[in-house]
Design an enzyme around this catalytic site. Structure first.
Site, mmCIF file in Angstrom:
data_model
loop_
_atom_site.group_PDB
_atom_site.id
_atom_site.type_symbol
_atom_site.label_atom_id
_atom_site.label_comp_id
_atom_site.label_asym_id
_atom_site.label_seq_id
_atom_site.Cartn_x
_atom_site.Cartn_y
_atom_site.Cartn_z
ATOM 1 C CD GLU A 295 -12.310 31.602 13.309
ATOM 2 O OE1 GLU A 295 -13.454 31.819 12.823
ATOM 3 O OE2 GLU A 295 -11.561 30.690 12.926
ATOM 4 C CB CYS B 281 -14.678 30.724 9.357
ATOM 5 S SG CYS B 281 -15.016 29.312 10.426
#
Length: 470
Positions: free
Chosen positions: A228, A262
């Protein structure tokens, strides 16, 4: 790089920690392997009892855990306490769902019996970032532990107290000593752990560069890896949107976690007919943000986590302005102790500017104008990343076009992108691969074993009644 707590509000080093010696690391790796041999045979009920206790501790100790997070990485205290409580929800989700998600899945093959059986892999190494120092870990640990795996945590160098508190949490909850361990090791030692035969899989949340390095190492060792990575998430606003709600949500989506997320919205792509109005409202909203001590409940925006992040972000802003972006707000580090960067708004950067295509990890928003839906999708996809996307339109056909056309692992319509234990989380392109959370997340680190038991009677049990082998 030192393993230390450096207060991002003052820049002062509060505590330092010694890295594990080779002998200490070997002991932890062996304990992890030994524990897995017995832990994998514990019942769902037993794991659920421990995980439920972990959830209770996260709720009861949210204030203490929150202060550790704020001290180490600077997020506002109220947000840090909320993070601890959010971790509790993930623990409770897998307490309720894990057994059902991992039950045998029957397959119809005629007269034979066939099914998929899910079995744990073993010790899983989690390489986790500092920005959500509890949530990033628990969203790996809760499904992994409930599935029968054991965890090894290599946390970011600047949040060692968070890492140790998490190890303590699972011990206090009743998990065996080797079920979840923190490894205080240097970055240079990570490959050794990845390559160790006792470690069966790896998960990383981090930068694109870290993803390439860890992915290469895991691939060399033929180990499953979930990555990720970063995001440059678009926030698209069309004329039919509720503009008041869109502007308010846009500010929250950009400034969450001091802009260090993010999935924080970073590029605001607005239809030309409403772009000037959105720009004016958005800049005014960003001007009202209170910057200050993250321990103060009145603070909206605290410091960035480290001095290097501050310097890197400012360099991106300066380069974007030099390339032709309009600076509408902010743009310079605040003249005070600590790693403070003000809410900053850039508009109309050219394609060569960092603000157009890169991830800006801090409270900097980029405004872009779209001619129509097709152009908005082109702008949204004009980046190597593909993590999340937020789309604002009441038009059902536009919604369909954005859902189908935007290259992202997640699309939220008329809402900001968030992580939720009930929803699979992950990206495409340079934002990584694999999924965390929900059903997909718990299945990532399992052996999906296909089982077929031949019938003892009837034509289906004979080779002629079966599909040809490969």
């Amino acid at each position: 790089m030192a393993i230390a707590t450096i207060d991002p509000t003052t820049g002062k080093t509060l505590r330092t920690f010694n890295a594990l010696t080779p002998a200490e690391l070997e002991m932890k790796l062996q304990l992890s392997a030994d524990t897995f041999d017995s832990y994998r045979r514990t019942s769902f009920a037993e794991r659920a009892r421990w995980m439920r206790r972990a959830a209770e501790l996260l709720d009861a100790e949210a204030e203490r855990y929150g202060r550790i997070m704020t001290e180490e990485m600077g997020k506002p205290l109220e947000a840090a306490k909320a993070e601890a409580r959010k971790c509790s929800t993930a623990c409770r989700y897998y307490v309720a769902k894990a057994e059902g998600l991992l039950k045998d899945r029957p397959i119809e093959v005629g007269g034979d019996t066939a099914f998929v059986r899910y079995q744990p892999l073993g010790p899983v190494l989690a390489i986790m970032p500092w920005n959500f120092p509890f949530w990033q870990v628990v969203r790996f640990a809760a499904p992994a532990l409930m599935a029968g795996n054991v965890g090894l945590l290599k946390h970011a160098h600047n949040v060692p107290q968070c890492a140790l508190a998490l190890e303590e949490l699972f011990l206090q909850a009743g998990f065996p000593a080797g079920a979840f361990q923190t490894l205080l090791i240097e970055t240079a030692d990570v490959n050794r752990v990845i390559e160790d035969a006792r470690v069966k899989a790896v998960t990383l949340t981090g930068s694109e560069a870290a993803g390439r390095s860890v992915g290469a190492s895991a691939g060399k060792s033929l180990k499953k890896v979930v990555l990720e990575l970063g995001g440059s998430d678009p926030f698209i606003v069309m004329p039919s949107a509720d503009l008041d709600k869109a502007v308010e949500t846009a500010a929250s989506a950009r400034l969450i976690n001091n802009g260090q997320s993010c999935i924080a919205a970073k590029r605001f792509i607005v239809a030309e007919s409403i772009a000037a109005d959105f720009e004016r409202r958005f800049v005014e909203r960003m001007k009202r943000v209170t910057v200050g001590d993250p321990m103060d409940p009145k603070t909206d925006l605290g410091p960035l986590a480290t001095e290097s992040i501050l310097k890197g972000l400012h360099a991106q802003v300066e380069e974007s302005v030099k390339a032709g972006a309009r600076l509408l707000l902010g743009g310079k580090p605040l003249e005070r102790p600590g790693n403070f960067y003000p809410p900053t708004v850039l508009a109309d950067p050219p394609p060569k500017a960092p603000a157009f295509h890169d991830e800006l990890f801090g409270p900097v928003a980029t405004l872009l104008r779209a001619k129509d839906v097709k152009h908005a999708i082109e702008l949204a996809n004009a980046t190597p990343f593909g993590l999340g996307a937020s789309v604002w339109t009441k038009d059902a056909e536009e919604q369909r076009q954005f859902i189908d056309g935007v290259e992202a692992g997640m699309v939220f319509v008329n809402d900001m992108v968030v992580s939720d234990a009930r929803l699979p989380f992950g990206g495409v392109k340079h934002s990584g691969h694999g999924r965390e959370l929900a059903d997909l997340g718990i299945h990532e680190f399992l052996n999906a074993k296909t089982v077929r038991v031949a019938s003892t009677s009837g034509a289906e049990s004979s080779p002629k009644g079966r599909a040809l082998s490969e």
